[in-house]
Design an enzyme around this catalytic site. Structure first.
Site, PDB file in Angstrom:
ATOM      1  N   SER A  43       0.849  -1.191   0.000  1.00 13.06           N
ATOM      2  CA  SER A  43       0.000   0.000   0.000  1.00 13.06           C
ATOM      3  C   SER A  43       0.884   1.240   0.000  1.00 13.06           C
ATOM      4  CB  SER A  43      -0.884   0.011   1.245  1.00 13.06           C
ATOM      5  OG  SER A  43      -1.482   1.288   1.406  1.00 13.06           O
TER       6      SER A  43
ATOM      7  N   TYR B 135      -4.029  -0.353   9.693  1.00 11.23           N
ATOM      8  CA  TYR B 135      -3.801  -0.691   8.290  1.00 11.23           C
ATOM      9  C   TYR B 135      -2.354  -0.390   7.890  1.00 11.23           C
ATOM     10  CZ  TYR B 135      -4.410  -0.883   3.237  1.00 11.23           C
ATOM     11  OH  TYR B 135      -4.291  -1.198   1.894  1.00 11.23           O
TER      12      TYR B 135
END
Ligand code: ZN
Length: 657
Positions: free
Chosen positions: A541, A554
């Protein structure tokens, strides 16, 4: 044998050619008659050419078409008179014959006519049907085959001794037809090859085929050679995943390219592989010569690949010397393996090829057992099989597609494959020729696609036992694992650290990090044996290099996964396993981007949703497909010398650049 002719269905097929289409499809539906492009049919039609002259044409099945799905366009129109004259030549080479067939067509866009076109032409009947019926072959492949055929059919069929398909066979049939054809005859049996039927209408010719084959089946039944049982194996030996993976490694080496190995878990295959007499039964050769290009002449018994390859080389050398023209040896790897512990495995360059081998060998087992029950299975001599295996026209069938896609023979496992980036990866890898094992907690994954190179498995990636089972399935179905895409992940709602609950933190860690760790660890021994070296793509990510407020769990989880991948790259590099990470950002066509999540994220940056979507340097939208395509490329030759790398796929991000 069931006659599938149906008045109502037939009425939808108007005209001679359409009737030909209809009954060809009926033949194609019965796999005991024809399989995978086998068999062929024709009809003779008088038509006017462009000069207004009447001309008789043979519409014969084109190569590359399957009878089951054939259409009018699948029949090649060839000038009949010319074909009949060709049959009178003393000699005609294969390339010259194919040239004649092609240049005598009246439609430039029609497929290449079947190599049995001349044979169809010399049979003086409007409709001609030809199949490789299991029952007929079981009977002809015995010591007294010809005698039995006479016994069954009397003087209603013409009997043709074995001759290799192509011009020689057509010429011999032309001669036999001229000398021996009588009004009583409704068909022709080609020993060790198959059966023809003919008639004035499509229905008559088809009906005769069903009748003739039905009589062969009846003959087998009355001689207790129809429902043949095999001795029950004493106990079930569990398949050993590691043995299969090692076998694939060895077979891929022998073949010179990655191969798909498909383990056959059905009772019949398992029983045959462990039949006390399997060596004698399976080592005689294929049921009909044209199976050789799929199955090779004989299966490999046990797991001695070198032994098999050496024997194949000997077979090649001996028979090549007997041939008029020197041949180039094909790969010496087996296509069928029969092993007491692993059972039966079928092998191909693609999952589809391995499935074709399975179908053919499944029928071969029936034929062998039935012929054995009649007193003994007898295949053609080695040289006849060799001639077909090394026949240019058969080789051309295999070469058909040109250069194979980059991941042909390789297997990829993708997690989170039911939607978003994972789903896009399924398409990108399939498009490059890989067989795909798709995992998702969403049950839709199981039925996403229905094709031999796709296997969808419902799997909770946080459950190590489920992952283990999924890997076993992958190995049973395709033989191993070459590539892994770690994509499954959760993206929780925005939440500041002060408010973040422990349970939520661990839930995210569990899916995004722990599951990746488990899968890497479990897949490692399999990836290690990937013929071209293992490859892993980690979907990271943008939050790894540039975390965002409200995304603590996250960002931290993806950073941990990223670090895990880098360490794996260091540890496994010597074993040719490459691991690279992609850092996508703002991919909105994925499951985790619900409108609510999107809105919350946008708000935390003080932007509208539209502004948030276009928030990158290039002002482009990044799609799942963009990420998947790059992920697939990272497993390909372009990235052959790259490992431990992190590549953004985000349209350019100011904080990352
Ligand atoms: Zn044939």
């Amino acid at each position: 044998m069931q006659n599938l002719w149906n008045e109502f269905e037939a009425a939808e097929y108007q005209g001679d050619l359409q009737q030909r289409v209809y009954t060809s499809r009926l033949l194609g539906r019965d796999k005991t008659l024809v399989m995978h492009g086998g068999g062929n049919t024709s009809v003779k039609i008088t038509a006017q050419n462009i000069l207004g002259e009447e001309e008789e044409l043979l519409y014969v099945k084109g190569s590359g078409w399957d009878l089951e799905f054939i259409e009018a366009a699948g029949f090649a129109p060839v000038r009949l008179a010319h074909l009949v004259r060709l049959a009178q030549l003393k000699e005609l080479s294969d390339p010259a014959m194919v040239n004649e067939l092609k240049t005598q067509m009246t439609s430039a866009s029609a497929p290449t006519p079947s190599v049995e076109a001349i044979l169809h032409a010399v049979l003086p009947f409007k409709y001609v049907d030809h199949t490789h019926s299991d029952a007929v072959i079981a009977i002809t492949n015995t010591a007294a085959g010809e005698q039995r055929i006479r016994e069954i059919y009397g003087d209603t069929v013409l009997i043709v001794p074995y001759v290799m398909p192509g011009f020689d066979l057509a010429r011999m049939c032309a001669d036999l037809v001229e000398r021996y054809l009588t009004d009583k005859m409704i068909g022709m049996v080609l020993l060790n090859h198959g059966i023809f039927s003919f008639g004035a209408t499509a229905r008559e010719s088809y009906g005769r085929m069903i009748d003739l084959v039905g009589r062969a089946e009846e003959y087998l039944r009355t001689r207790q050679a129809w429902d043949v049982t095999m001795p029950e194996p004493l106990e079930d030996v569990p398949a050993h995943v590691n043995d299969i993976v090692r076998l694939r490694d060895g077979i891929s080496r022998a073949a010179g390219a990655p191969m798909i190995l498909s383990t056959q878990c059905d009772a019949k295959s398992r029983a045959f592989a462990r039949h006390p007499d399997v060596a004698r039964l399976s080592r005689q050769g294929p049921a009909t010569p044209d199976h050789v290009i799929r199955t090779k002449r004989v299966p490999m018994l046990g797991l001695d690949i070198n032994g098999y390859s050496n024997e194949y080389k000997k077979y090649f050398d001996v028979n090549d010397k007997l041939s008029r023209v020197r041949k180039t040896m094909l790969d010496a790897a087996p296509r069928v393996v029969l092993d007491p512990a692993l059972g039966m495995l079928t092998i191909g360059r693609t999952a589809k090829d391995a499935a074709i081998v399975r179908d053919i060998y499944d029928h071969t087992i029936d034929i062998i057992l039935r012929a054995t029950a009649l007193g003994g299975y007898r295949a053609l001599p080695e040289k006849d099989i060799f001639d077909v295996e090394y026949w240019d026209l058969e080789q051309a069938k295999l070469r058909g597609g040109g250069r194979p896609p980059v991941f042909t023979g390789e297997i990829v496992l993708i997690t989170g494959a039911a939607s978003g980036i994972g789903r896009a990866c399924v398409d990108s890898f399939l498009a490059r020729g890989a067989a795909v094992v798709a995992l998702d907690i969403n049950a839709a994954v199981a039925t996403l696609l229905d094709r031999p190179d796709y296997c969808g498995l419902v799997c909770d990636v946080t459950d190590e036992a489920s992952l283990q089972r999924a890997l076993e399935q992958a190995v049973l179905r395709f033989g191993g694992l070459d590539m892994l895409v770690l994509n499954a992940g959760v993206f929780p709602q925005s939440c500041n650290i002060a408010d973040l609950q422990y349970e939520e933190w661990w839930r995210v860690m569990n899916v995004n990090v722990d599951a990746g760790f488990s899968l890497l660890r479990l897949a490692y021994p399999i990836l290690k044996l990937a013929p071209k070296g293992g490859r892993v793509v980690v979907i990271g990510s943008k939050n790894v290099p540039a975390p965002g407020p409200g995304a603590a769990a996250y960002s931290a989880s993806k950073a941990a996964l990223n670090q895990l991948a880098r360490v794996a790259a260091l540890e496994w590099g010597a074993e040719r396993i490459r691991i690279n990470t992609l850092h996508p950002n703002a991919v909105f066509d994925t499951g985790i981007w619900t409108p609510e999540v999107l809105e919350t994220r946008a708000r935390s940056y003080g932007l509208t949703v539209a502004e948030y979507k276009a928030k990158n340097v290039l002002k482009v939208e990044v799609t799942s497909r963009d990420v998947a395509e790059l992920g697939a490329e990272m497993c390909g030759p372009l990235f052959a010398k790259t490992t431990g790398a992190q590549l953004p796929v985000d349209g350019g991000n100011e904080r990352v650049i």
